[in-house]
Design a protein around this motif. Sequence first.
Motif, PDB file in Angstrom:
ATOM      1  N   PHE A 150       4.749  10.962  -6.096  1.00 15.53           N
ATOM      2  CA  PHE A 150       5.778  11.248  -7.081  1.00 15.53           C
ATOM      3  C   PHE A 150       5.149  11.656  -8.400  1.00 15.53           C
ATOM      4  O   PHE A 150       5.564  12.624  -9.045  1.00 15.53           O
ATOM      5  CB  PHE A 150       6.677  10.031  -7.285  1.00 15.53           C
ATOM      6  CG  PHE A 150       7.871  10.020  -6.397  1.00 15.53           C
ATOM      7  CD1 PHE A 150       9.086  10.524  -6.831  1.00 15.53           C
ATOM      8  CD2 PHE A 150       7.804   9.511  -5.111  1.00 15.53           C
ATOM      9  CE1 PHE A 150      10.201  10.532  -6.012  1.00 15.53           C
ATOM     10  CE2 PHE A 150       8.912   9.499  -4.274  1.00 15.53           C
ATOM     11  CZ  PHE A 150      10.114  10.015  -4.728  1.00 15.53           C
ATOM     12  N   ASP A 151       4.140  10.914  -8.831  1.00 18.21           N
ATOM     13  CA  ASP A 151       3.493  11.214 -10.105  1.00 18.21           C
ATOM     14  C   ASP A 151       2.753  12.549 -10.062  1.00 18.21           C
ATOM     15  O   ASP A 151       2.638  13.232 -11.087  1.00 18.21           O
ATOM     16  CB  ASP A 151       2.508  10.092 -10.468  1.00 18.21           C
ATOM     17  CG  ASP A 151       3.210   8.797 -10.821  1.00 18.21           C
ATOM     18  OD1 ASP A 151       4.412   8.842 -11.111  1.00 18.21           O
ATOM     19  OD2 ASP A 151       2.551   7.752 -10.789  1.00 18.21           O
ATOM     20  N   THR A 152       2.246  12.910  -8.882  1.00 20.31           N
ATOM     21  CA  THR A 152       1.443  14.122  -8.780  1.00 20.31           C
ATOM     22  C   THR A 152       2.288  15.371  -8.960  1.00 20.31           C
ATOM     23  O   THR A 152       1.944  16.262  -9.732  1.00 20.31           O
ATOM     24  CB  THR A 152       0.718  14.177  -7.432  1.00 20.31           C
ATOM     25  OG1 THR A 152      -0.139  13.035  -7.331  1.00 20.31           O
ATOM     26  CG2 THR A 152      -0.118  15.435  -7.284  1.00 20.31           C
ATOM     27  N   PHE A 153       3.414  15.463  -8.246  1.00 21.89           N
ATOM     28  CA  PHE A 153       4.285  16.619  -8.472  1.00 21.89           C
ATOM     29  C   PHE A 153       5.736  16.351  -8.118  1.00 21.89           C
ATOM     30  O   PHE A 153       6.400  17.162  -7.460  1.00 21.89           O
ATOM     31  CB  PHE A 153       3.799  17.883  -7.753  1.00 21.89           C
ATOM     32  CG  PHE A 153       3.381  17.740  -6.324  1.00 21.89           C
ATOM     33  CD1 PHE A 153       2.334  18.499  -5.843  1.00 21.89           C
ATOM     34  CD2 PHE A 153       4.022  16.905  -5.445  1.00 21.89           C
ATOM     35  CE1 PHE A 153       1.933  18.415  -4.524  1.00 21.89           C
ATOM     36  CE2 PHE A 153       3.637  16.808  -4.122  1.00 21.89           C
ATOM     37  CZ  PHE A 153       2.576  17.576  -3.658  1.00 21.89           C
ATOM     38  N   GLY A 154       6.229  15.202  -8.547  1.00 19.92           N
ATOM     39  CA  GLY A 154       7.663  14.944  -8.484  1.00 19.92           C
ATOM     40  C   GLY A 154       8.250  14.998  -7.104  1.00 19.92           C
ATOM     41  O   GLY A 154       9.238  15.697  -6.861  1.00 19.92           O
ATOM     42  N   MET A 155       7.657  14.238  -6.162  1.00 19.86           N
ATOM     43  CA  MET A 155       8.210  14.205  -4.818  1.00 19.86           C
ATOM     44  C   MET A 155       9.557  13.482  -4.801  1.00 19.86           C
ATOM     45  O   MET A 155      10.142  13.315  -3.786  1.00 19.86           O
ATOM     46  CB  MET A 155       7.234  13.539  -3.863  1.00 19.86           C
ATOM     47  CG  MET A 155       5.977  14.349  -3.641  1.00 19.86           C
ATOM     48  SD  MET A 155       6.332  15.961  -2.947  1.00 19.86           S
ATOM     49  CE  MET A 155       7.158  15.510  -1.448  1.00 19.86           C
TER      50      MET A 155
ATOM     51  N   TYR B 279       0.824  -1.215   0.000  1.00 16.15           N
ATOM     52  CA  TYR B 279       0.000   0.000   0.000  1.00 16.15           C
ATOM     53  C   TYR B 279       0.859   1.266   0.000  1.00 16.15           C
ATOM     54  O   TYR B 279       0.628   2.195  -0.776  1.00 16.15           O
ATOM     55  CB  TYR B 279      -0.931   0.005   1.204  1.00 16.15           C
ATOM     56  CG  TYR B 279      -1.632   1.324   1.419  1.00 16.15           C
ATOM     57  CD1 TYR B 279      -2.734   1.684   0.654  1.00 16.15           C
ATOM     58  CD2 TYR B 279      -1.164   2.244   2.371  1.00 16.15           C
ATOM     59  CE1 TYR B 279      -3.372   2.903   0.835  1.00 16.15           C
ATOM     60  CE2 TYR B 279      -1.803   3.458   2.565  1.00 16.15           C
ATOM     61  CZ  TYR B 279      -2.895   3.788   1.789  1.00 16.15           C
ATOM     62  OH  TYR B 279      -3.510   5.004   1.965  1.00 16.15           O
ATOM     63  N   TYR B 280       1.850   1.319   0.884  1.00 20.55           N
ATOM     64  CA  TYR B 280       2.636   2.543   1.006  1.00 20.55           C
ATOM     65  C   TYR B 280       3.465   2.828  -0.240  1.00 20.55           C
ATOM     66  O   TYR B 280       3.729   3.992  -0.557  1.00 20.55           O
ATOM     67  CB  TYR B 280       3.519   2.477   2.249  1.00 20.55           C
ATOM     68  CG  TYR B 280       2.716   2.502   3.527  1.00 20.55           C
ATOM     69  CD1 TYR B 280       1.951   3.618   3.871  1.00 20.55           C
ATOM     70  CD2 TYR B 280       2.680   1.394   4.372  1.00 20.55           C
ATOM     71  CE1 TYR B 280       1.185   3.639   5.023  1.00 20.55           C
ATOM     72  CE2 TYR B 280       1.922   1.409   5.534  1.00 20.55           C
ATOM     73  CZ  TYR B 280       1.176   2.535   5.849  1.00 20.55           C
ATOM     74  OH  TYR B 280       0.420   2.554   6.983  1.00 20.55           O
ATOM     75  N   ALA B 281       3.858   1.792  -0.948  1.00 12.26           N
ATOM     76  CA  ALA B 281       4.564   2.001  -2.214  1.00 12.26           C
ATOM     77  C   ALA B 281       3.647   2.651  -3.244  1.00 12.26           C
ATOM     78  O   ALA B 281       4.063   3.523  -4.011  1.00 12.26           O
ATOM     79  CB  ALA B 281       5.102   0.666  -2.743  1.00 12.26           C
ATOM     80  N   VAL B 282       2.384   2.240  -3.254  1.00 11.73           N
ATOM     81  CA  VAL B 282       1.409   2.848  -4.168  1.00 11.73           C
ATOM     82  C   VAL B 282       1.183   4.306  -3.801  1.00 11.73           C
ATOM     83  O   VAL B 282       1.130   5.188  -4.667  1.00 11.73           O
ATOM     84  CB  VAL B 282       0.079   2.063  -4.130  1.00 11.73           C
ATOM     85  CG1 VAL B 282      -0.990   2.779  -4.954  1.00 11.73           C
ATOM     86  CG2 VAL B 282       0.285   0.651  -4.655  1.00 11.73           C
ATOM     87  N   ARG B 283       1.045   4.575  -2.508  1.00 12.28           N
ATOM     88  CA  ARG B 283       0.834   5.964  -2.057  1.00 12.28           C
ATOM     89  C   ARG B 283       2.016   6.847  -2.435  1.00 12.28           C
ATOM     90  O   ARG B 283       1.847   7.975  -2.917  1.00 12.28           O
ATOM     91  CB  ARG B 283       0.616   5.977  -0.546  1.00 12.28           C
ATOM     92  CG  ARG B 283       0.222   7.326   0.013  1.00 12.28           C
ATOM     93  CD  ARG B 283       0.080   7.289   1.523  1.00 12.28           C
ATOM     94  NE  ARG B 283       1.375   7.279   2.196  1.00 12.28           N
ATOM     95  CZ  ARG B 283       1.520   7.309   3.521  1.00 12.28           C
ATOM     96  NH1 ARG B 283       0.450   7.289   4.305  1.00 12.28           N
ATOM     97  NH2 ARG B 283       2.716   7.323   4.070  1.00 12.28           N
TER      98      ARG B 283
END
Length: 339
Positions: free
Chosen positions: A334-339, A325-329
């Motif tokens: 990351f995909d949302t704004f390059g964390m 789960y945490y890998a998906v989160r």
Amino acid sequence: RVSFRLGEPSFVVCEAQAKLEDGKFGAPVRAGAGFDPQQIRTALPPVKDFDAFWDAAFAEQNAIEPDFRAEGSYANDVQLISCRTVQGTRMYGFLHVPRGKGPFPLHVQVGGGDSYFCVDGAVDAAGSGEYARQGFLFIHLPPWAPVAKTWQDASACHKRWCDENKTPCLFRWKGDGGPKDRWFYRCILGSCRLIDHAVSRPGVDRSRVYYIGGSTGGGYGVFLAAFSPHVRAAVCEGPNYGNAGGPSAGRPSGEDDRGEHWRTSLYYDAAHCAPRITCPVFMSCGFTDNSCCPETVYCIYNALRCRKVMYDKTENGHGDVPKGYYAVRKAWLFDTFGM
């Protein structure tokens, strides 16, 4: 094989136990199934003056000088900060902005359940690999300064306050029951003001301010994403405070306020705040959760009009998550704004 009939979109939870050779039963295993959950809506519509109420609330706060203060400094560059808000009160939070070359993303968080935080927790988080390379703001919700050093001290302080005020939860009433008499009223306003202060600090990347919280913190993330212009992404895990009017129709409620003033809870229904959100939202739902019931979570999710993702946990309850789960989160952030 189980047969049943539903009169409307909802969830069903089944529990099974194996009968062992010695005649005893093994540990129960539970799983849930959602039937047309995307069609679930709140039992009651928003109160007619919902938007006007909150617009007036922030206008009330804006007329008050913020008076941001650093109340204390601790190891790992953690500061206890506060600001003035409505009703002559102050809001508190632990702020950490790392030294070095920025700009750094800012992680905003509110805890679940009792939602308090302690000095040791903030200091340890600032030194961990998860937070050391980014800023974070842990918002402290109870109506007292969060000066407790340990979690045990904070827990005892929380229990003492609830006992003295004859309330099971710090988000109930402090007056005669009007919507402004909820502790949530000044907590939501003050939290948004603390975020204003945090994003103004040198080194903070205002374009990468995100929220993560679960349970009470999950519902609180809906409020902050709806009312703070600085939150650019929100992870709301098993959020509370959805479908406040549920008991009026014999349905679950994330608010679960069946007292004489339950109608004022409609001003704090996370599902009614959700349409205000414009940033992306990642939400999770435990199908066997009997604390933040899946029906109430989907009430909130279905009201969102922004870009959104739901992670369904068919065999999980309130606090547990499936493997991975945490890998998906993390990948979503990351995909949302390059964390």
